[in-house]
Design a protein around this motif. Structure first.
Motif, PDB file in Angstrom:
ATOM      1  N   LYS A 130       1.038  -1.178   0.084  1.00  0.00           N
ATOM      2  CA  LYS A 130       0.067   0.038   0.194  1.00  0.00           C
ATOM      3  C   LYS A 130       0.800   1.230   0.064  1.00  0.00           C
ATOM      4  O   LYS A 130       0.757   2.328  -0.799  1.00  0.00           O
ATOM      5  N   GLN A 131       1.922   1.188   0.614  1.00  0.00           N
ATOM      6  CA  GLN A 131       3.031   2.359   0.905  1.00  0.00           C
ATOM      7  C   GLN A 131       3.567   2.508  -0.456  1.00  0.00           C
ATOM      8  O   GLN A 131       3.567   3.776  -0.969  1.00  0.00           O
ATOM      9  N   LYS A 132       3.962   1.514  -1.215  1.00  0.00           N
ATOM     10  CA  LYS A 132       4.516   1.712  -2.620  1.00  0.00           C
ATOM     11  C   LYS A 132       3.467   2.355  -3.666  1.00  0.00           C
ATOM     12  O   LYS A 132       4.072   3.431  -4.368  1.00  0.00           O
ATOM     13  N   ILE A 137      -4.544  -1.117  -6.250  1.00  0.00           N
ATOM     14  CA  ILE A 137      -4.876  -1.259  -4.672  1.00  0.00           C
ATOM     15  C   ILE A 137      -6.212  -1.697  -4.467  1.00  0.00           C
ATOM     16  O   ILE A 137      -6.299  -2.471  -3.231  1.00  0.00           O
ATOM     17  N   ASP A 138      -7.214  -1.064  -5.075  1.00  0.00           N
ATOM     18  CA  ASP A 138      -8.673  -2.026  -4.711  1.00  0.00           C
ATOM     19  C   ASP A 138      -8.741  -3.356  -5.035  1.00  0.00           C
ATOM     20  O   ASP A 138      -9.104  -4.080  -4.193  1.00  0.00           O
ATOM     21  N   VAL A 172      -4.085  -5.210 -14.309  1.00  0.00           N
ATOM     22  CA  VAL A 172      -4.057  -4.028 -14.277  1.00  0.00           C
ATOM     23  C   VAL A 172      -2.562  -3.445 -14.152  1.00  0.00           C
ATOM     24  O   VAL A 172      -2.187  -2.427 -14.558  1.00  0.00           O
ATOM     25  N   GLY A 173      -1.871  -4.164 -13.309  1.00  0.00           N
ATOM     26  CA  GLY A 173      -0.338  -3.970 -13.132  1.00  0.00           C
ATOM     27  C   GLY A 173       0.362  -3.666 -14.585  1.00  0.00           C
ATOM     28  O   GLY A 173       1.148  -2.948 -14.924  1.00  0.00           O
ATOM     29  N   SER A 174      -0.144  -4.683 -15.416  1.00  0.00           N
ATOM     30  CA  SER A 174       0.702  -4.892 -16.807  1.00  0.00           C
ATOM     31  C   SER A 174       0.388  -3.695 -17.561  1.00  0.00           C
ATOM     32  O   SER A 174       1.061  -2.927 -18.241  1.00  0.00           O
TER      33      SER A 174
END
Length: 247
Positions: A76-78, A113-114, A148-150
């Motif tokens: 979450k911090q990242k 994050i969601d 989503v990350g991709s």
């Protein structure tokens, strides 16, 4: 026209032209160099963002290997840090395409994050209760999060590429502007030098013609002397006036 200026002023004009040339060159350099510096800063920032998303995804991998509150908070911090940095970065952008890309990156980071929050607590509980394998629901959310990350990573790479293109364009514009300035300066200096040289040569030719006629008159080769036809306000015109008055 040039005859209305003294020889000293004519020569002084070269210094004035040189100073103007330096001022214009300095202005152009500062203008385009600021663009280059902005593009370099943008490229460096986007490069850092690409590294941050990779670190964030590594943090997710570490969470999956050891699901607990500590590793979850690191994830979450990242991404919270990434969102904050991209938001600040977006406020300094000028290209509409880059602004939209930055907004997409922020939205995708929120989605990432969601999805993470949807399964993180459940996975922590499962792992604490000795369940090593992810449930189907958790695996589904992980798959969505990975997609989503991709996309997020591709958007970051795209904005980084745009920054490189902007930097190259700014550098090329700077080089082109300086080359044009050098060429124009050479044309102006050569033209102005030619005009002054032509003016001085013409006056000297008039002096030569007048003096030769005067000597012919002294030697009684001619019966009259033509006055020197040199008009103007420079030193040569003043000398011609004095000579004409004393013939």
């Amino acid at each position: 026209m040039l005859s209305n200026f003294s020889t000293g002023k004519k020569l002084m004009s070269f210094s004035i032209l040189f100073i103007l040339n330096i001022i214009i060159a300095g202005f152009l350099y500062n203008y385009y160099n600021s663009k280059v510096n902005f593009a370099v800063k943008e490229e460096m920032s986007t490069g850092i963002f690409v590294q941050n998303i990779l670190k964030g995804r590594i943090a997710v991998y570490q969470f999956l290997r050891s699901p607990n509150e500590n590793t979850a908070n690191k994830v979450k911090q990242k991404f919270t840090s990434l969102e904050k940095n991209v938001e600040e970065f977006k406020n300094n952008l000028k290209l509409e395409e880059d602004i939209k890309l930055a907004e997409n990156i922020i939205d995708l980071s929120n989605q990432y994050i969601d999805f993470f929050n949807l399964f993180a607590n459940k996975r922590i509980d499962e792992y604490a209760n000795g369940k090593k394998e992810e449930s189907q629901n958790v695996s589904s959310n992980i798959s969505k999060m990975a997609n989503v990350g991709s996309i997020l990573e591709k958007k970051l790479v795209k904005i980084n590429e745009n920054a490189k293109i902007l930097k190259d364009k700014a550098q090329n514009s700077l080089n082109t502007a300086l080359i044009v300035l050098v060429v124009l300066s050479l044309i102006v200096f050569i033209t102005f030098s030619s005009l002054i040289a032509s003016s001085i040569v013409k006056i000297l030719e008039e002096f030569e013609k007048g003096l030769l006629t005067f000597f012919k008159y002294i030697n009684r080769e001619v019966s009259s002397v033509e006055p020197l036809s040199i008009k103007g306000k420079d030193e040569f015109a003043q000398m011609a006036t004095v000579i004409n008055e004393n013939i």
